[in-house]
Design an enzyme around this catalytic site. Structure first.
Site, mmCIF file in Angstrom:
data_model
loop_
_atom_site.group_PDB
_atom_site.id
_atom_site.type_symbol
_atom_site.label_atom_id
_atom_site.label_comp_id
_atom_site.label_asym_id
_atom_site.label_seq_id
_atom_site.Cartn_x
_atom_site.Cartn_y
_atom_site.Cartn_z
ATOM 1 C CD GLU A 83 30.390 28.112 33.121
ATOM 2 O OE1 GLU A 83 30.043 29.302 33.085
ATOM 3 O OE2 GLU A 83 29.786 27.263 33.812
ATOM 4 N NE ARG A 105 30.624 32.050 33.871
ATOM 5 C CZ ARG A 105 30.556 31.835 35.179
ATOM 6 N NH1 ARG A 105 31.077 32.690 36.015
ATOM 7 N NH2 ARG A 105 29.981 30.749 35.663
ATOM 8 C CG ASP A 111 20.312 25.146 33.207
ATOM 9 O OD1 ASP A 111 21.002 24.591 32.339
ATOM 10 O OD2 ASP A 111 20.802 25.822 34.132
ATOM 11 C CD GLU A 124 20.324 30.823 38.022
ATOM 12 O OE1 GLU A 124 20.373 31.033 39.265
ATOM 13 O OE2 GLU A 124 21.337 30.668 37.321
HETATM 14 C C1 DMJ Z 1 25.288 31.519 34.935
HETATM 15 O O1 DMJ Z 1 26.610 31.383 34.570
HETATM 16 C C2 DMJ Z 1 24.367 31.326 33.784
HETATM 17 O O2 DMJ Z 1 23.159 31.884 34.089
HETATM 18 C C3 DMJ Z 1 24.204 29.889 33.425
HETATM 19 O O3 DMJ Z 1 23.306 29.691 32.379
HETATM 20 C C4 DMJ Z 1 23.752 29.092 34.616
HETATM 21 N N1 DMJ Z 1 24.373 29.423 35.819
HETATM 22 C C5 DMJ Z 1 25.040 30.636 36.109
HETATM 23 C C6 DMJ Z 1 24.455 31.434 37.232
HETATM 24 O O4 DMJ Z 1 23.798 30.745 38.176
#
Ligand code: DMJ
Length: 651
Positions: free
Chosen positions: A284, A288, A416, A553
């Site tokens: 995270e 971010r 994912d 997304e």
């Molecule tokens: C985000 O923090 C990023 O896109 C991550 O890869 C997956 N989920 C969240 C947003 O939904």
């Protein structure tokens, strides 16, 4: 009772005689021995216990204490995991080198000690300074400030010049001469950063108004905190790193909100301090914060963001010092102690494979290869693990480095972005690393074969999950999976098979339906699909899955599809969703997640505005409505998983 008396009598005897302690009283050994023989078994046991306790206490007090609890430091003293040997490209004494780097180069708490050392040094000693990067005077090169030479013979004029330079970067008020090492890298942002024109049409203007609304609430009630609770007008903290502010930096630049950006920049300069005694999640924080800082550096040309990124990167590195090299999920940014989650030795597959873009860029910018090489090793390791037709289970063990084979296979939560970063890493490196492309191709082929299904009635294409290591199919799709159409068309643009495009279009339509079928026109977190024809709709939502977290997304995919096809339908779909956000999630001080997309009369607001709403959702909406798609050219930029653009490097 008898026993007690007996004990008391014997001890008093001992004392009267002076016991074995009276060494002056002649033949002490024999007396000591007699005294010892007179003791009961119990008394002797007590004596033994006392003796050993004293020994243990002495050992504890007088043996040298272990080093501070930095996981990497302890690795330097314990057995060296063999995978770390190659982290530094085969240099000598590898792990201790990393330890040293971390201890001296990245650890601000060492700074004082370091300054003292420098102050008391009289000869010309080279001391490793905190890593710091600056632009060369002509602005065309990056220089790394990595050595401080204490030299009292420096003439006064030169000395003060040099001191000014050094203070700018490391704040030392001492006579030093500074050695700036030019970095051999090319991608320096244009002077003054990238220029963005600001909104050019009504839809973009509306998004900017939305961003301003969210920003104003955050500024008033949660400034510098991770998130805003927009209904109670309170801050919320997760890692205490100003997540919303940092995630939004490049969005502010792209949308032309310069004033807001300047205030955020001032906060970063003063208040974004990473020496905080708190566990944070590697993934995270990488996507971010590290991603946000690196991208903002590229878009603004402001070296401040790069130097913050270098500091943060060093603090995240201890995660990689696990027995297998598969990174631990969490690290304390101050102590640098890294560890797995409390409940398991496993890390999440998508997390450990969705940090490489950022670490690579950090190396390319800072000139320190450690970041790129360390993170790339993880991808290489995952590459050689056995998979199910290119598909990966969602958990991986940090001790053995093996997948938890009975865990779920999904392109949703925890799986994912493994697939996303295979493609994007390949693009970032100028399409040179073949195994990344091959693994991506295999993974998508596996998804099309084993996970992709259609609903019986309306023929909706969706991606389900495999449970128990591939045995059972579950017709469930997370909203997170809706990133895939965007990644697929990005791949097709870069030479991936044409059939990926059809798959992308069909999936995108299904994702759109997850919005359109709800009375709020907002998608739930998870949608289920009917396996057999029955009564009612082909899709359904369970009440626990009916929330919407303002996720990006689907909008992300719409943008990619619009970018490459120019089909304005995608813009119209995005506009409908933006309006739904306006209608059902906008509140007085921002936008809120909601608990129920199925009932427009009772959406159950959750009082939370996630940082990715500003970092991703609004950014992608703005880009989707752009008249000029070349403001961020996808042949030059690759977006990380949190929508932070990073440059594509030449082969
Ligand atoms: C985000 O923090 C990023 O896109 C991550 O890869 C997956 N989920 C969240 C947003 O939904």
């Amino acid at each position: 009772m008898t026993g007690n008396k007996y004990v008391a009598l014997n001890f008093s005897n001992t004392e009267q005689e002076g016991g074995g302690l009276n060494y002056q009283a002649g033949k002490p050994r024999r007396r000591l021995w007699r005294w010892w023989k007179q003791l009961s078994r119990f008394q002797r046991s007590v004596a033994y216990a006392g003796f050993f306790s004293i020994i243990l206490l002495a050992l504890y007090l007088f043996l040298p204490s272990p080093k501070p609890p930095s996981s990497l430091t302890s690795v330097t003293q314990a057995a060296v995991p063999h995978h770390l040997d190659s982290l530094m490209g085969g240099q000598k004494s590898l792990v201790s080198d990393i330890g040293l780097e971390l201890e001296s180069a990245f650890r601000p708490s060492r700074l004082e000690e370091y300054i003292k050392k420098v102050e008391t040094t009289t000869s010309s000693n080279l001391i490793l300074a905190p890593a710091s990067v600056k632009l060369s005077p002509d602005g065309n090169e990056l220089w790394m400030l990595n050595k401080v030479e204490v030299d009292e013979r420096v003439d006064k004029h030169q000395e003060s010049e040099v001191r000014d330079e050094a203070q700018g970067d490391i704040g030392l008020d001492i006579p030093v001469s500074v050695q700036l090492t030019p970095l051999s890298r090319k991608k320096v942002p244009p002077k003054g950063g990238v220029h963005f024109p600001g909104p050019t049409n009504e839809r973009q203007e509306a998004v900017v108004q939305g961003l301003k609304h969210a920003w104003t609430g955050y500024r008033r009630f949660a400034w510098g905190h991770d998130h805003l609770r927009p209904i109670s007008a309170k801050p919320q903290d997760w890692f205490s790193l100003g997540l919303t502010l940092v995630d939004a930096l490049d969005t502010l630049l792209i949308t032309g909100l310069q004033e807001e950006f300047d205030k955020a920049r001032a906060w970063v300069e003063k208040n974004l301090i990473f020496d905080i005694d708190k566990d944070v999640n590697l993934f995270e924080v990488t996507i971010r914060v590290l991603g946000g800082l690196l991208s903002t550096y590229h878009l603004s040309g402001d070296i401040l963001f790069l130097n913050k990124a270098v500091d943060l990167g060093g603090r995240l590195l201890p995660c990689f010092a696990s027995p297998s090299g598969v990174p631990f999920s969490d690290v304390n940014l101050a102590t640098r102690r890294a560890h797995s989650p409390k409940w398991s030795p496993d890390s999440t597959t998508s997390e450990i494979t969705t940090i490489q873009l950022e670490f690579r860029e950090l190396s390319r910018l800072s000139g320190d290869p450690t970041f790129e090489e360390t993170a790339a090793k993880v991808s290489e390791h995952v590459h050689q693990l056995p998979k199910t037709e290119g598909l990966v289970p969602i958990y991986i063990n940090t001790n053995t480095g093996q997948f938890r084979s009975y865990s779920t296979i999904t392109l949703g939560a925890r799986g994912d972005s493994y697939y996303e970063y295979l493609l994007k890493q390949w693009l970032q490196t100028g399409r040179t690393i073949d195994y990344l492309r091959n693994d991506y191709l295999e993974g998508i082929a596996g998804a099309m074969k084993l996970l992709a299904r259609r609903t019986p009635r309306s023929n909706l294409q969706y991606i389900g999950e495999l449970l128990a290591g591939g045995k059972d199919f579950k017709p469930k799709m997370d909203h997170l999976t809706c990133y895939l159409p965007g990644t697929l068309i990005l791949g097709v643009h870069n030479g991936m098979p044409k059939e990926h495009l059809k798959f992308a279009e069909d999936l995108l339509y299904t994702c759109y339906q997850t919005y359109a079928q709800q009375p709020t026109f907002l998608a739930p977190e998870i949608t289920y699909f009917q396996l057999q024809e029955g009564e009612g709709s082909d899709t359904y939502v369970k009440s626990n899955d009916a929330h919407n977290l303002l996720r990006p997304e689907f909008i992300e995919s719409l943008w990619y599809m619009y970018y490459f096809t120019g089909n304005k339908t995608y813009q119209d779909w995005g506009w409908k969703i933006f309006q739904a956000f306006e209608k059902y999630t906008k509140v007085g001080n921002g936008y809120t997640s909601i608990g129920n997309v199925r009932n427009p009369l009772n959406t159950r607001p959750r009082d939370m505005m996630e940082s990715f709403f500003l970092g991703e959702t609004l950014k992608y909406l703005y880009l989707l409505f752009s008249d000029d798609q070349t403001i961020l050219n996808l042949d030059e930029w690759v977006f990380n998983s949190e929508a932070h653009p990073l440059p594509i490097h030449e082969a």
